[in-house]
Design a protein around this motif. Structure first.
Motif, short mmCIF file in Angstrom:
data_model
loop_
_atom_site.label_atom_id
_atom_site.label_comp_id
_atom_site.label_asym_id
_atom_site.label_seq_id
_atom_site.Cartn_x
_atom_site.Cartn_y
_atom_site.Cartn_z
N GLU A 361 0.84 -1.20 0.00
CA GLU A 361 0.00 0.00 0.00
C GLU A 361 0.88 1.25 0.00
OE1 GLU A 361 -3.41 0.03 2.82
OE2 GLU A 361 -2.55 -1.87 3.52
N VAL A 362 0.42 2.27 -0.70
CA VAL A 362 1.10 3.57 -0.71
C VAL A 362 0.08 4.66 -0.47
CG1 VAL A 362 2.18 5.30 -2.23
CG2 VAL A 362 3.08 2.98 -2.17
N ARG A 363 0.46 5.60 0.38
CA ARG A 363 -0.36 6.80 0.56
C ARG A 363 0.54 8.02 0.45
NH1 ARG A 363 -1.80 6.76 7.12
NH2 ARG A 363 0.28 7.41 7.85
N ILE A 364 -0.06 9.14 0.08
CA ILE A 364 0.65 10.41 -0.05
C ILE A 364 0.28 11.27 1.15
CG2 ILE A 364 1.10 12.43 -1.47
CD1 ILE A 364 2.01 9.77 -2.72
N ALA A 365 1.25 11.53 2.01
CA ALA A 365 1.00 12.29 3.23
C ALA A 365 1.10 13.78 2.97
CB ALA A 365 1.99 11.88 4.32
N ILE A 375 5.78 10.10 0.22
CA ILE A 375 5.33 8.73 -0.05
C ILE A 375 5.52 7.89 1.21
CG2 ILE A 375 5.76 6.66 -1.44
CD1 ILE A 375 6.95 8.57 -3.59
N GLN A 376 4.44 7.27 1.65
CA GLN A 376 4.50 6.38 2.81
C GLN A 376 4.01 5.00 2.39
OE1 GLN A 376 2.55 8.26 6.15
NE2 GLN A 376 4.03 9.94 6.21
N LYS A 378 3.08 0.78 3.38
CA LYS A 378 2.72 -0.26 4.34
C LYS A 378 2.60 -1.58 3.59
CE LYS A 378 -0.35 0.31 7.74
NZ LYS A 378 -1.68 0.47 8.44
N TRP A 401 3.25 2.48 8.90
CA TRP A 401 3.57 3.16 7.64
C TRP A 401 5.03 3.61 7.66
CZ3 TRP A 401 0.38 3.41 3.48
CH2 TRP A 401 -0.98 3.12 3.70
N ARG A 409 3.31 11.54 -6.16
CA ARG A 409 1.86 11.69 -6.29
C ARG A 409 1.30 10.43 -6.93
NH1 ARG A 409 0.59 13.09 -11.62
NH2 ARG A 409 2.40 13.71 -12.87
N LEU A 410 0.02 10.19 -6.72
CA LEU A 410 -0.67 9.05 -7.30
C LEU A 410 -1.68 9.53 -8.33
CD1 LEU A 410 -1.34 6.93 -4.09
CD2 LEU A 410 0.07 6.23 -6.03
#
Length: 546
Positions: A361-365, A375-376, A378, A401, A409-410
């Protein structure tokens, strides 16, 4: 996992290395037998599960056998960069409390010297080529050849659990003392399986292992993925021999870094430019196929090239495409075992590093208005933490994370990398400048070998965008000859390079343009994967040492 492959493909070739002018094979049966024998021999010498064994050697089948042998006995491998300076090697061996060290013969004097100050180090094992040699070395610890060690496989092997630490990988340490990222067997296996599925490979996969094997990108994608499937691994002789080895081995996959692909494409295009007929055919798109087939044959027709480790210039990827070759971009970090995302043969998007591996999983903080943030990550590939550094571990991993320190960016499930958080330049009017983007444009000049873009204080608040550039000496000489001149004077070189940088910056928004250019003739400090140590360059510039 690898032991099962060795049993299933006992007589099949697992690895090849060129020695004495010919490619010598190592079968899966031999790999399995020798790695088990090594695990038993270490156990017989009292090497216990959880203890650390360092590997300070060049890529070879014996390196892989030692690596797998230590792991099969529940030990922890500490892969070490052969090019590190003595002070950094001492830090890694001391901090990891390595009890065992595998070395090449040419590194034996260094190993013996280091051992005098390392009370935990008890055994040094010298890898081939001189397998049968007896070493009479004045040292406080025992020195054996690999053959001597394997001659008495008497101990009982205690296999590891999936959650046990398999590797401690020390970061390059460009901003201070290196930290040891701990990866479990489960971390590594999840990434091997995820990468194999993502890259759509099977037992026919054949890699040419080129990057330093201590680097986890090469370990996983270049070596462990094919060995987990029953494929082949051939070891490249050197950068100088890369072209020859590609033509000889004809691998299906090759893992490299942007600097290598830029060099390869540059040499191909230079060859076309120097031949009148080739230059004419290239100028006519419908006739290019008459020369691209020959180029592909020399570089490995059917090879899929994978780029990682730094930003890839989209023009380089496009150049490979024009030659009929596939160049995929990926993204990963040591702490994530390492692959996070990658393009795949059936799923690509120019400018992106592809989609995330299954289970990752990737999220943009804290994204800005353009959707860019840290980019974070998990997933099952995220490290256990940093060895004996709970504070750094808690800062790096928050609620599961991992904070990469990279900006991205996604978009539609594709990940785009913008740069490093610490490298980001913020202009007085709040605009963000990513140095990597500016560097890519500067490096499009054939006269530029290397470039680093950074910020320097201009007044109390404002930051001025600067660049330090190393010219390509060979290209300068060719330019001077084409102009009917002799060697260019330093002032002429500076004027020419500044003009090249200014022209490159015209392709960028005005707030991204370089205000000051420094010309440097010395090669920039790099890791062994040819990645420039950005912060070391900046420190040298601040100290006036470049």
């Amino acid at each position: 996992m690898i032991a099962a492959t060795c049993r299933a493909f006992d007589s099949r070739t697992a690895m090849l290395q060129k020695r004495d002018g010919r490619w010598r094979e190592t079968s899966y049966g031999e790999l399995g037998e020798r790695s088990v024998a090594l695990a038993a021999a270490l156990a017989g010498r009292g090497f216990s599960p959880g203890e650390r064994a360092a590997l300070l050697a060049a890529s070879s089948p014996e390196w892989v056998m030692a690596y797998l042998g230590v792991l099969q006995g529940g030990g922890v491998v500490v892969p070490v960069d052969r090019e590190l300076r003595e002070i950094e090697l001492s830090h890694i061996l001391s901090h990891s409390e390595a009890r065992l060290l595998f070395v090449d013969l040419d590194r034996l004097p260094l190993a013996v010297s280091l051992a005098q100050e390392l009370p935990a180090l008890e055994l040094i094992v010298v890898l081939p080529p001189e397998e049968n040699r007896r070493y009479q070395v004045a040292s406080r610890c025992t020195v054996l050849s690999l053959a001597d060690l394997l001659s008495n496989p008497a101990g009982r092997i205690v296999p590891p659990a999936a959650s046990d630490t398999a590797l401690i990988l020390y970061t390059s340490g460009t901003t201070g003392r290196s930290k040891g990222a701990m990866l479990s067997h489960a971390n590594i296996v999840s990434n091997i399986r995820g990468a194999a599925r993502h890259l759509e490979v099977d037992q026919s996969v054949h890699t040419l292992s080129f990057l330093p094997i201590n680097h986890v990108f090469e370990q996983v994608c270049g070596v462990l993925v094919p060995l987990s499937l029953g494929g082949k691994v051939s070891f490249c002789e050197s950068l100088k021999k890369l072209g020859d080895n590609l033509a000889e081995v004809r691998p299906t996959f090759f893992v490299g870094v942007p600097a290598v692909y830029r060099m390869m494409l540059g040499r191909v295009m230079k060859g076309i430019e120097e031949r009148r007929l080739a230059r004419l055919l290239w100028s006519l798109p419908f006739l290019r196929g008459l020369i691209t087939g020959g180029i592909r044959k020399k570089l490995g027709d059917g090879t899929t090239f994978i780029s990682g480790g730094a930003a890839l210039d989209p023009a380089v990827a496009a150049g490979f495409g024009e030659l009929g070759m596939t160049l995929l971009q990926g993204y990963g970090i040591t702490e994530t075992a390492p692959v996070i995302a990658a393009e795949s043969p059936s799923c690509r998007r120019v400018g992106s590093v592809g989609r995330m591996l299954e289970g990752v999983e990737v999220r943009i903080a804290c994204p800005d208005l353009e959707g860019v943030g840290e980019i974070q990550v998990k997933g099952p590939n995220v490290m256990q933490g940093y060895f004996r550094d709970p504070q750094a571990s808690s800062e790096a991993i928050v609620d599961g994370w991992y904070r990469t320190g990279d900006l991205g960016r996604l978009e539609d499930g594709f990940l785009y990398i913008c740069g490093r958080v610490k490298s980001l330049i913020v202009t007085p009017n709040g605009k963000n400048v990513y140095p990597e983007e500016v560097e890519i444009e500067i490096l499009k000049s054939s006269l530029v070998a290397e470039a680093v873009v950074y910020a320097r204080k201009s007044g109390e608040v404002a930051e001025e965008i600067c660049a330090v550039v190393r010219p390509d000496q060979e290209a300068l000489e060719e330019y001077a000859a084409s102009q009917g001149r002799g060697a260019l004077a330093d002032a002429q070189v500076e004027q020419l390079i500044r003009k090249e940088v200014a022209e490159a910056c015209q392709r960028l928004a005005s707030y991204k343009r370089v205000k000051q250019v420094t010309i440097c003739r010395q090669e920039f400090p790099k890791t062994t994967t040819r990645k420039i140590k950005r912060f070391e360059v900046e420190a040298l510039m601040a100290a006036g040492s470049m």
